[in-house]
Design a protein around this motif. Structure first.
Motif, short mmCIF file in Angstrom:
data_model
loop_
_atom_site.label_atom_id
_atom_site.label_comp_id
_atom_site.label_asym_id
_atom_site.label_seq_id
_atom_site.Cartn_x
_atom_site.Cartn_y
_atom_site.Cartn_z
N TYR A 260 -6.34 -8.15 5.76
CA TYR A 260 -7.74 -8.44 6.11
C TYR A 260 -7.74 -9.92 6.45
O TYR A 260 -7.73 -10.76 5.54
CB TYR A 260 -8.67 -8.20 4.92
CG TYR A 260 -8.81 -6.75 4.49
CD1 TYR A 260 -9.59 -5.85 5.22
CD2 TYR A 260 -8.21 -6.29 3.32
CE1 TYR A 260 -9.75 -4.53 4.80
CE2 TYR A 260 -8.37 -4.97 2.89
CZ TYR A 260 -9.15 -4.10 3.64
OH TYR A 260 -9.31 -2.81 3.22
N ASN B 266 -8.81 -2.01 -10.05
CA ASN B 266 -9.67 -2.48 -8.97
C ASN B 266 -8.91 -3.46 -8.09
O ASN B 266 -8.24 -4.36 -8.59
CB ASN B 266 -10.89 -3.24 -9.54
CG ASN B 266 -11.86 -2.31 -10.23
OD1 ASN B 266 -12.12 -2.46 -11.42
ND2 ASN B 266 -12.40 -1.36 -9.52
N GLY B 267 -9.02 -3.27 -6.79
CA GLY B 267 -8.43 -4.22 -5.86
C GLY B 267 -6.94 -4.03 -5.62
O GLY B 267 -6.31 -4.83 -4.92
N ALA B 268 -6.35 -2.96 -6.15
CA ALA B 268 -4.91 -2.73 -5.99
C ALA B 268 -4.54 -2.40 -4.54
O ALA B 268 -3.40 -2.63 -4.12
CB ALA B 268 -4.45 -1.61 -6.92
N GLY B 269 -5.50 -1.83 -3.79
CA GLY B 269 -5.22 -1.48 -2.40
C GLY B 269 -5.25 0.01 -2.13
O GLY B 269 -4.80 0.47 -1.07
N LYS B 270 -5.82 0.77 -3.04
CA LYS B 270 -5.84 2.23 -2.89
C LYS B 270 -6.71 2.66 -1.70
O LYS B 270 -6.27 3.44 -0.86
CB LYS B 270 -6.37 2.89 -4.19
CG LYS B 270 -5.60 2.47 -5.44
CD LYS B 270 -6.15 3.10 -6.70
CE LYS B 270 -7.60 2.73 -7.03
NZ LYS B 270 -7.84 1.30 -7.34
N SER B 271 -7.93 2.13 -1.66
CA SER B 271 -8.83 2.51 -0.56
C SER B 271 -8.29 2.00 0.78
O SER B 271 -8.39 2.69 1.80
CB SER B 271 -10.24 1.96 -0.78
OG SER B 271 -10.78 2.50 -1.96
N THR B 272 -7.72 0.82 0.76
CA THR B 272 -7.14 0.26 1.99
C THR B 272 -6.03 1.19 2.50
O THR B 272 -5.92 1.43 3.70
CB THR B 272 -6.56 -1.15 1.70
OG1 THR B 272 -7.63 -1.97 1.21
CG2 THR B 272 -5.97 -1.77 2.95
N GLU C 77 -14.62 6.60 -0.54
CA GLU C 77 -15.18 6.10 -1.78
C GLU C 77 -16.71 5.96 -1.62
O GLU C 77 -17.19 5.56 -0.57
CB GLU C 77 -14.56 4.71 -1.98
CG GLU C 77 -14.76 4.07 -3.28
CD GLU C 77 -13.94 2.76 -3.36
OE1 GLU C 77 -13.45 2.24 -2.34
OE2 GLU C 77 -13.80 2.28 -4.48
N GLU D 41 -11.61 8.32 -5.18
CA GLU D 41 -12.39 8.22 -6.41
C GLU D 41 -13.55 9.21 -6.49
O GLU D 41 -14.71 8.80 -6.65
CB GLU D 41 -12.88 6.78 -6.59
CG GLU D 41 -11.70 5.82 -6.61
CD GLU D 41 -11.93 4.57 -7.44
OE1 GLU D 41 -12.76 4.61 -8.36
OE2 GLU D 41 -11.24 3.59 -7.18
N GLN E 167 -9.43 6.10 -10.48
CA GLN E 167 -9.33 5.17 -11.61
C GLN E 167 -9.23 5.95 -12.91
O GLN E 167 -8.76 5.43 -13.91
CB GLN E 167 -10.57 4.27 -11.66
CG GLN E 167 -10.61 3.35 -10.49
CD GLN E 167 -11.00 1.94 -10.88
OE1 GLN E 167 -10.93 1.55 -12.04
NE2 GLN E 167 -11.40 1.18 -9.88
N1 LIG Z 1 -13.20 -5.72 4.29
C1 LIG Z 1 -12.44 -6.50 3.53
N2 LIG Z 1 -12.26 -7.81 3.81
C2 LIG Z 1 -11.46 -8.61 3.06
N3 LIG Z 1 -10.79 -8.18 1.98
C3 LIG Z 1 -10.91 -6.89 1.64
C4 LIG Z 1 -11.74 -5.99 2.38
N4 LIG Z 1 -11.68 -4.78 1.80
C5 LIG Z 1 -10.85 -4.91 0.75
N5 LIG Z 1 -10.39 -6.19 0.65
C6 LIG Z 1 -9.45 -6.70 -0.37
O1 LIG Z 1 -8.25 -5.95 -0.31
C7 LIG Z 1 -7.75 -5.68 -1.62
C8 LIG Z 1 -7.60 -4.17 -1.82
O2 LIG Z 1 -8.90 -3.57 -1.80
P1 LIG Z 1 -9.11 -1.99 -1.93
O3 LIG Z 1 -10.53 -1.72 -1.66
O4 LIG Z 1 -8.11 -1.28 -1.12
O5 LIG Z 1 -8.78 -1.77 -3.48
P2 LIG Z 1 -8.90 -0.46 -4.37
O6 LIG Z 1 -7.57 -0.25 -5.00
O7 LIG Z 1 -9.47 0.65 -3.59
O8 LIG Z 1 -9.93 -0.94 -5.51
P3 LIG Z 1 -11.12 -0.13 -6.25
O9 LIG Z 1 -10.47 0.66 -7.34
O10 LIG Z 1 -11.99 -1.22 -6.82
O11 LIG Z 1 -11.82 0.71 -5.24
C9 LIG Z 1 -8.74 -6.33 -2.58
O12 LIG Z 1 -8.22 -7.58 -2.96
C10 LIG Z 1 -10.00 -6.50 -1.75
O13 LIG Z 1 -10.75 -7.61 -2.17
#
Ligand SMILES: Nc1ncnc2c1ncn2[C@@H]1O[C@H](COP(=O)(O)OP(=O)(O)OP(=O)(O)O)[C@@H](O)[C@H]1O
Ligand SMILES: [Mg+2]
Length: 233
Positions: free
Chosen positions: A11, A36-42, A83, A159, A191
């Motif tokens: 990002y 949270n923030g591990a990168g799963k949704s990404t 999500e 999730e 989670q």
């Molecule tokens: N649109 C965005 N712009 C900048 N950074 C982002 C964006 N979306 C996610 N991130 C960052 O990328 C990293 C991974 O985010 P992601 O949403 O994939 O985590 P996650 O594992 O799904 O967390 P959660 O369990 O909270 O949903 C985090 O550090 C987040 O802050």
């Protein structure tokens, strides 16, 4: 069925996914767990073509989908339930379900709708209700039903139990198992590691953009590090 190899996602300056690789085989439930923030949704957004990897490859059913437009990825059977449900609040339950079928031939939609209602009788009862007035659990059912309308071969759930009462969490996990038994392969981000690993064939643990651990659902459920970090000891 799905083969992800060395993908990297940024990002802007933030390196969110660092060289991850994993597979999902036909017929599996694969759990992706992490804080949270591990990168799963990404990761899921990258698989469904909403974000792009700068390297590596993503193969689905023997096709390279890394550069494929998102709507073609859905049409090929890789379907993402995002999500936070994201139902169309002003539209009825049935209108939301119809939206999920936008990649499908018109003549199959009625049959698909009946199949979804068979899995979710609650949605059938509420077919004319505006989606914004559904309970959280019902909205999750609707989001999953909308995904099913696209005829998934591999269903990615981000999730699905988030924010739901324990009884509803139990119901959602039962439905996931039923969908799996009916032939849908599942990639499940959660989670709720306990519930996810309990039904998973295999799992992967993500930490700050990398995969740190993998094993069968049962192995991970009994792994000391996983227990300490995600299962409350
Ligand atoms: N649109 C965005 N712009 C900048 N950074 C982002 C964006 N979306 C996610 N991130 C960052 O990328 C990293 C991974 O985010 P992601 O949403 O994939 O985590 P996650 O594992 O799904 O967390 P959660 O369990 O909270 O949903 C985090 O550090 C987040 O802050
Ligand atoms: Mg997320």
């Amino acid at each position: 069925m799905l083969s992800v190899y060395n993908i990297n996602v940024w990002y802007g300056a933030i390196h969110a996914i660092k060289n991850i690789s994993f597979d999902v085989n036909d017929g599996e439930i694969v759990a992706l767990i992490g804080a949270n923030g591990a990168g799963k949704s990404t990761t899921l957004k990258t698989l469904s073509g909403l974000l792009r990897s700068r390297s590596g490859s993503i193969k689905f059913m023997d096709q390279d989908i890394m550069h494929m437009p998102a709507e073609r990825i859905v049409a090929n059977g890789l379907v993402h339930v995002p999500e936070g449900r994201r139902v169309f609040a002003q539209m009825t339950v049935e209108e939301n379900l119809d939206m999920g079928a936008y990649t499908q031939p018109k003549e199959t939609i009625a049959d698909n709708l009946e199949r979804v209602y068979a899995h979710f009788p609650r949605l059938k009862e509420r077919r004319r209700q505006v989606a914004g007035t559904l309970s959280g659990g019902e909205q999750q059912m609707l989001a999953m039903g909308r995904g099913l309308m696209a005829n998934p071969k591999l269903l990615m759930l981000d999730e699905p139990s988030m924010g739901l009462a324990p009884i509803m969490v139990e119901q959602i996990f039962e439905i996931i198992e039923l969908l799996h038994k009916a032939g849908t392969t599942i990639l499940l981000v959660e989670q709720n590691a306990q519930a996810a690993l309990s039904i998973a064939t295999r799992g992967y643990v993500m930490e700050t953009g990398t995969i740190t651990l993998t094993g069968t659902g049962q192995e991970l459920l009994h792994n000391d590090d996983v227990r300490k970090a995600y299962l409350g000891g």
